[in-house]
Motif scaffolding. Sequence first.
Motif, PDB file in Angstrom:
ATOM      1  N   GLU A   6       0.829  -1.194   0.000  1.00 24.24           N
ATOM      2  CA  GLU A   6       0.000   0.000   0.000  1.00 24.24           C
ATOM      3  C   GLU A   6       0.872   1.255   0.000  1.00 24.24           C
ATOM      4  N   GLY A   8       0.287   5.933  -0.260  1.00 24.19           N
ATOM      5  CA  GLY A   8      -0.602   7.069  -0.405  1.00 24.19           C
ATOM      6  C   GLY A   8      -1.144   7.649   0.881  1.00 24.19           C
ATOM      7  N   ARG A  19      -5.625   9.622  -1.904  1.00 24.29           N
ATOM      8  CA  ARG A  19      -5.843   8.434  -2.704  1.00 24.29           C
ATOM      9  C   ARG A  19      -4.823   7.380  -2.333  1.00 24.29           C
ATOM     10  N   SER A  21      -3.185   3.536  -2.822  1.00 27.04           N
ATOM     11  CA  SER A  21      -2.946   2.554  -3.860  1.00 27.04           C
ATOM     12  C   SER A  21      -2.437   1.269  -3.229  1.00 27.04           C
ATOM     13  N   THR A  80      -3.478  -3.421  -9.501  1.00 28.50           N
ATOM     14  CA  THR A  80      -3.567  -2.347  -8.530  1.00 28.50           C
ATOM     15  C   THR A  80      -5.017  -2.040  -8.189  1.00 28.50           C
ATOM     16  N   TYR A  82      -7.320   1.022  -5.870  1.00 31.71           N
ATOM     17  CA  TYR A  82      -7.220   2.369  -5.364  1.00 31.71           C
ATOM     18  C   TYR A  82      -8.369   2.640  -4.405  1.00 31.71           C
ATOM     19  N   ARG A  84      -9.999   6.236  -3.290  1.00 31.63           N
ATOM     20  CA  ARG A  84     -10.061   7.683  -3.256  1.00 31.63           C
ATOM     21  C   ARG A  84     -10.941   8.087  -2.091  1.00 31.63           C
ATOM     22  N   CYS A  98      -4.694  -3.263   2.598  1.00 26.61           N
ATOM     23  CA  CYS A  98      -5.163  -3.883   1.375  1.00 26.61           C
ATOM     24  C   CYS A  98      -5.324  -5.383   1.597  1.00 26.61           C
TER      25      CYS A  98
END
Length: 118
Positions: A6, A8, A19, A21, A80, A82, A84, A98
Amino acid sequence: QVHLVESGGGLVQAGGSLRLSCVMSRAITSVFWRYRMAWYRQTPGKQRELVATVSSSGGTNYADSAKGRFTVSRDNSKKTIYLRMNDLKVEDTAVYYCNAYDFQDEYWGQGTQVTVSS
């Protein structure tokens, strides 16, 4: 072994955006496609909670706390997903993880810290 990484996270003021990732390594694209991907979050002393999921076909689901503010997506060609996050609140402060799941396997990332200040 599959690895999830991970990135961001950071420090933002309430009302701001980030955001996140998550990249899956040690796997080919066809393998990534197979997984239901998800974002969880956890604060000290609390159980890890589900924030959002995105299915292998792109369908999404959100926790009530995330609806209307967070958007999860995936790019299978890049392995990937994401997240947001808009209109962040102090209550969103947590380590975000994640997750990749299918019937046979489950994997977790190391987490990325999100801190929202008032």
